[in-house]
Design a protein around this motif. Structure first.
Motif, short mmCIF file in Angstrom:
data_model
loop_
_atom_site.label_atom_id
_atom_site.label_comp_id
_atom_site.label_asym_id
_atom_site.label_seq_id
_atom_site.Cartn_x
_atom_site.Cartn_y
_atom_site.Cartn_z
N ALA A 1 0.83 -1.21 0.00
CA ALA A 1 0.00 0.00 0.00
C ALA A 1 0.86 1.26 0.00
CB ALA A 1 -0.93 0.00 1.21
N GLY A 2 2.00 1.19 0.66
CA GLY A 2 2.87 2.36 0.73
C GLY A 2 3.59 2.68 -0.55
N THR A 3 3.53 1.77 -1.52
CA THR A 3 4.23 2.00 -2.79
C THR A 3 3.29 2.46 -3.91
OG1 THR A 3 3.94 -0.26 -3.65
CG2 THR A 3 5.81 0.13 -2.19
N GLU B 1 -4.39 7.38 1.12
CA GLU B 1 -4.50 7.08 2.54
C GLU B 1 -5.29 5.79 2.75
OE1 GLU B 1 -3.06 8.81 4.93
OE2 GLU B 1 -2.28 10.35 3.56
N ILE B 2 -4.91 5.03 3.77
CA ILE B 2 -5.68 3.86 4.16
C ILE B 2 -6.87 4.33 4.99
CG2 ILE B 2 -5.68 1.72 5.51
CD1 ILE B 2 -2.66 1.53 4.90
N VAL B 3 -8.08 4.07 4.49
CA VAL B 3 -9.29 4.56 5.15
C VAL B 3 -10.05 3.46 5.87
CG1 VAL B 3 -9.51 6.51 3.57
CG2 VAL B 3 -10.66 4.35 3.03
N ALA B 4 -9.73 2.20 5.57
CA ALA B 4 -10.39 1.08 6.26
C ALA B 4 -9.52 -0.15 6.09
CB ALA B 4 -11.79 0.83 5.68
N GLU B 5 -9.57 -1.04 7.07
CA GLU B 5 -8.83 -2.29 6.98
C GLU B 5 -9.54 -3.37 7.75
OE1 GLU B 5 -5.02 -2.37 9.35
OE2 GLU B 5 -5.37 -0.19 9.28
N GLU C 1 -1.06 7.80 -5.53
CA GLU C 1 -2.17 8.34 -4.76
C GLU C 1 -3.48 8.35 -5.53
OE1 GLU C 1 -1.42 12.08 -2.98
OE2 GLU C 1 0.38 11.43 -1.90
N SER C 2 -3.43 8.41 -6.83
CA SER C 2 -4.65 8.56 -7.62
C SER C 2 -5.45 7.27 -7.67
CB SER C 2 -4.31 9.00 -9.04
OG SER C 2 -3.48 8.04 -9.66
N GLY C 3 -6.75 7.40 -7.54
CA GLY C 3 -7.66 6.27 -7.72
C GLY C 3 -7.82 5.42 -6.48
N PRO C 4 -9.06 4.97 -6.21
CA PRO C 4 -9.31 4.09 -5.07
C PRO C 4 -8.78 2.68 -5.34
CG PRO C 4 -11.31 4.36 -6.35
CD PRO C 4 -10.30 5.28 -6.96
N SER C 5 -8.39 2.01 -4.29
CA SER C 5 -7.87 0.65 -4.44
C SER C 5 -8.11 -0.14 -3.17
CB SER C 5 -6.37 0.68 -4.77
OG SER C 5 -5.65 1.30 -3.72
N VAL C 6 -8.07 -1.46 -3.33
CA VAL C 6 -8.01 -2.36 -2.18
C VAL C 6 -6.78 -3.21 -2.36
CG1 VAL C 6 -10.47 -2.41 -1.63
CG2 VAL C 6 -9.57 -4.01 -3.32
N VAL C 7 -6.03 -3.35 -1.28
CA VAL C 7 -4.80 -4.15 -1.29
C VAL C 7 -5.05 -5.39 -0.43
CG1 VAL C 7 -2.33 -4.20 -0.78
CG2 VAL C 7 -3.42 -2.06 -1.49
#
Length: 215
Positions: free
Chosen positions: A67-69, A128-132, A72-78
């Motif tokens: 996630a840190g790599t 930014e991580i918004v949920a996990e 920033e653009s676009g939503p994602s799930v890792v």
């Protein structure tokens, strides 16, 4: 919350071709980003962990590293994953050498073990991580008893050296597995039911991630 993310990028924090194949067969074409996490170092930092704690911690470390790599653009799930085998009270991962793999099979043959898979799902927006969410699945594996010639041939392929517990369900190792009690996708490396549950917990429906059919 499901349905609020458009064009969510699914990132698999694993180099495992088996995990990639499971996801593709289930309708998801993920981006693959390998974490490079030092698994031994992560495990060494845990204090008196349960077997479940170990696989969840490793999955989480992989997901956070990837996630840190990401841009920033676009939503994602890792999605980070880790699998290990509990056999005779010991938790074991990839054997790495034929000698260790042979020892593992000496301990497993004709017995049962528990394949533990830990998953961690991170949802990112604007970098930014918004949920996990994280969790585990445990599946009982009933091992067959390969004879000496069969085991020699299997070890010579190299397959068992790089997989948790020194066996596969979906490859050559499947010849030596009598059966399982639980989730087969978890044994292969990524539990579809658990991943769906964790995605839901971070606000993403798995159906949003399915690759549209081609005409």
């Amino acid at each position: 919350m499901a349905g609020t993310l458009a064009a969510v990028r699914f990132v698999l924090a694993s180099a495992s071709p088996a995990r990639l194949a499971v996801l593709r067969a289930a309708g998801i074409e993920p981006s693959v980003v390998v974490s490079g996490v030092d698994e031994d170092a992560v495990a060494a930092e845990l204090r008196d962990p349960s077997h479940e704690d170990v696989v969840v911690a490793l999955a989480g470390a992989k997901a956070r590293a990837v996630a840190g790599t990401l841009p920033e653009s676009g939503p994602s799930v890792v999605v980070g994953c880790d699998s290990m085998l509990s056999i005779g009270g010991d938790l074991v991962g990839k054997p790495g050498t034929p000698e260790i793999a042979r020892e593992r099979w000496s301990a497993m043959a004709g017995k049962t073990g528990e394949l533990l898979t830990g998953h961690a799902v991170l949802r990112r927006e604007h970098g930014e991580i918004v949920a996990e969410a994280s969790g585990t699945r445990t599946t009982v594996v009933r091992f067959g008893e390969p004879d000496d010639a069969e085991l020699d041939a299997y070890l010579a392929t190299g397959e068992p050296l790089a997989v948790a517990g020194a066996f596969t369900l979906d490859g050559l190792g499947g010849w030596f597995v009598e059966g399982i009690d639980g989730d087969p996708s978890s044994v292969i490396g990524i539990s579809l039911p658990l991943t769906r549950e964790l995605l839901r917990r971070v606000g993403v429906s798995v159906t949003e991630l399915w690759t549209p059919p081609t005409s």
